[in-house]
Scaffold this active site. Structure first.
Site, PDB file in Angstrom:
ATOM      1  N   ASN A 147       0.868  -1.182   0.000  1.00 60.53           N
ATOM      2  CA  ASN A 147       0.000   0.000   0.000  1.00 60.53           C
ATOM      3  C   ASN A 147       0.903   1.230   0.000  1.00 60.53           C
ATOM      4  O   ASN A 147       1.517   1.543   1.020  1.00 60.53           O
ATOM      5  CB  ASN A 147      -0.889  -0.053   1.253  1.00 60.53           C
ATOM      6  CG  ASN A 147      -1.715   1.211   1.438  1.00 60.53           C
ATOM      7  OD1 ASN A 147      -1.810   2.040   0.533  1.00 60.53           O
ATOM      8  ND2 ASN A 147      -2.310   1.354   2.617  1.00 60.53           N
ATOM      9  N   LYS A 160       0.053   4.274  -0.271  1.00 62.86           N
ATOM     10  CA  LYS A 160      -0.596   5.457   0.344  1.00 62.86           C
ATOM     11  C   LYS A 160      -0.390   6.692  -0.542  1.00 62.86           C
ATOM     12  O   LYS A 160      -0.369   6.562  -1.764  1.00 62.86           O
ATOM     13  CB  LYS A 160      -0.076   5.643   1.768  1.00 62.86           C
ATOM     14  CG  LYS A 160      -0.204   4.357   2.584  1.00 62.86           C
ATOM     15  CD  LYS A 160      -0.014   4.537   4.053  1.00 62.86           C
ATOM     16  CE  LYS A 160      -0.164   3.181   4.741  1.00 62.86           C
ATOM     17  NZ  LYS A 160      -0.084   3.258   6.187  1.00 62.86           N
ATOM     18  N   GLU A 199      -6.870   4.274   7.860  1.00 64.50           N
ATOM     19  CA  GLU A 199      -6.728   5.725   7.605  1.00 64.50           C
ATOM     20  C   GLU A 199      -8.003   6.290   6.988  1.00 64.50           C
ATOM     21  O   GLU A 199      -8.378   7.434   7.243  1.00 64.50           O
ATOM     22  CB  GLU A 199      -5.486   5.979   6.731  1.00 64.50           C
ATOM     23  CG  GLU A 199      -4.207   5.809   7.543  1.00 64.50           C
ATOM     24  CD  GLU A 199      -3.007   5.305   6.768  1.00 64.50           C
ATOM     25  OE1 GLU A 199      -2.994   5.401   5.526  1.00 64.50           O
ATOM     26  OE2 GLU A 199      -2.063   4.802   7.418  1.00 64.50           O
ATOM     27  N   GLU A 207      -5.397  -5.311  10.512  1.00 63.15           N
ATOM     28  CA  GLU A 207      -4.385  -4.273  10.718  1.00 63.15           C
ATOM     29  C   GLU A 207      -4.679  -3.529  12.010  1.00 63.15           C
ATOM     30  O   GLU A 207      -5.487  -2.588  12.026  1.00 63.15           O
ATOM     31  CB  GLU A 207      -4.423  -3.279   9.553  1.00 63.15           C
ATOM     32  CG  GLU A 207      -4.058  -3.884   8.224  1.00 63.15           C
ATOM     33  CD  GLU A 207      -3.478  -2.832   7.290  1.00 63.15           C
ATOM     34  OE1 GLU A 207      -2.330  -3.000   6.883  1.00 63.15           O
ATOM     35  OE2 GLU A 207      -4.151  -1.829   7.025  1.00 63.15           O
ATOM     36  N   SER A 261       3.348  -2.238  10.315  1.00 65.55           N
ATOM     37  CA  SER A 261       4.803  -2.259  10.535  1.00 65.55           C
ATOM     38  C   SER A 261       5.462  -3.577  10.127  1.00 65.55           C
ATOM     39  O   SER A 261       6.373  -4.056  10.803  1.00 65.55           O
ATOM     40  CB  SER A 261       5.128  -1.902  11.988  1.00 65.55           C
ATOM     41  OG  SER A 261       4.721  -0.566  12.265  1.00 65.55           O
TER      42      SER A 261
HETATM   43  P1  PGA Z   1       2.763   0.203   7.652  1.00 65.83           P
HETATM   44  O1  PGA Z   1       1.299   0.393   7.021  1.00 65.83           O
HETATM   45  O2  PGA Z   1       3.314  -1.072   7.066  1.00 65.83           O
HETATM   46  O3  PGA Z   1       3.525   1.410   7.213  1.00 65.83           O
HETATM   47  O4  PGA Z   1       2.588   0.111   9.128  1.00 65.83           O
HETATM   48  C1  PGA Z   1       0.441  -0.707   6.820  1.00 65.83           C
HETATM   49  C2  PGA Z   1      -0.848  -0.243   6.196  1.00 65.83           C
HETATM   50  O5  PGA Z   1      -1.318   0.862   6.512  1.00 65.83           O
HETATM   51  O6  PGA Z   1      -1.448  -0.958   5.370  1.00 65.83           O
END
Ligand code: PGA
Length: 258
Positions: free
Chosen positions: A13, A15, A101, A175, A220
């Site tokens: 992802n 983002k 998010e 998540e 993470s």
């Molecule tokens: P991250 O994000 O791996 O940066 O923690 C995971 C996600 O939001 O899908």
């Protein structure tokens, strides 16, 4: 990792990162650099402006493209939105739905997540429906209650037959909100407990289809914790944010899936 009836799925992802040129470059580096196992699916979710260019660049490779979110209507007066049909038109075969998010920064409700899930399925794309508790919810001991509410909210009146009827199926991503972008990964045993709980709920609502629904862990994920997470029996893949922006690191995560 996982049962023989489920292929591994590693999803990146991206983002709100990267221009069109930067996205194409990253996509090419992943497609060229990663050794993708025969039983692993790899998906990347670039920003909306880069979807079509990335899909074109990845044509003929083993890496597929996902939208990061969509609206539930096909078209209309919804300024700023994109429909599942438009994602398919841009070359997407997958779409994230209900990412934390979107839920927490953009006030997406369970009812909206349901409408989007149905819209994505109807368009023949695979929804990757995200669920997960906040830190306060975990500390308050209501993690499973939250997961149950979000799962039920997402499927609404969909049945296991519906899930089977739509060819691509349905993917769930656990998540925990407190693990996203914080560097604080869930312990593999906690992830497994949440995944096992979710599979139980899927079985409750969908019957044996539960054995085919893939459940990803996200929060993470890094090259050095991917293998331990993937070793859990109900962790069928990973949804990777920050670490998916580095082609070499993401390729190592893909390799951890076999
Ligand atoms: P991250 O994000 O791996 O940066 O923690 C995971 C996600 O939001 O899908």
């Amino acid at each position: 990792m996982t049962s023989p009836s489920r292929r591994a799925l590693i999803a990146g992802n991206w983002k709100m990162h990267r221009t069109i040129a930067g996205s194409v470059e990253l996509a090419r580096a992943i497609a060229d650099g990663a050794r993708i196992g025969a039983r692993t699916d790899v998906v990347v979710a670039p920003v909306a402006t880069a979807l079509a260019a990335v899909a074109t660049a990845l044509r003929g490779t083993a890496v597929q493209v996902a939208g990061q979110h969509c609206h539930w209507e096909d078209q209309g007066a919804f300024t700023g939105e994109i429909s599942a049909e438009m994602l398919a038109d841009a070359g997407c075969r997958w779409c994230l739905v209900g990412h934390s998010e979107r839920r927490h920064l953009f006030a997406e409700t369970d009812a909206m997540v349901h409408r989007k899930t149905v819209a994505v399925l109807r368009r023949g794309l695979v929804p990757i429906v995200c669920v997960g508790e906040t830190l306060a919810e975990r500390e308050g001991g209501v993690t499973f209650e939250v997961l149950r509410r979000q799962w039920q909210g997402a499927i609404g009146d969909l049945t296991g037959d519906d899930a089977l009827r739509f060819a691509g199926g349905l993917v769930l991503a656990y998540e925990p909100v407190w693990a996203i972008g914080t560097g604080r990964t869930a312990k593999a045993s906690d992830a497994q407990a949440a995944h096992a709980y979710l599979r139980d709920r899927i079985r409750h609502d969908f019957g044996d289809v539960a054995d085919r629904v893939r459940i990803l862990y996200g929060g993470s994920v890094k090259p050095d914790n991917a293998a331990e997470l993937l070793a859990q029996p109900d962790v069928d893949g990973l949804l990777v944010g920050g670490a998916s922006l580095d082609a070499a690191g993401f390729s190592r995560i893909i390799q951890a899936a076999g």
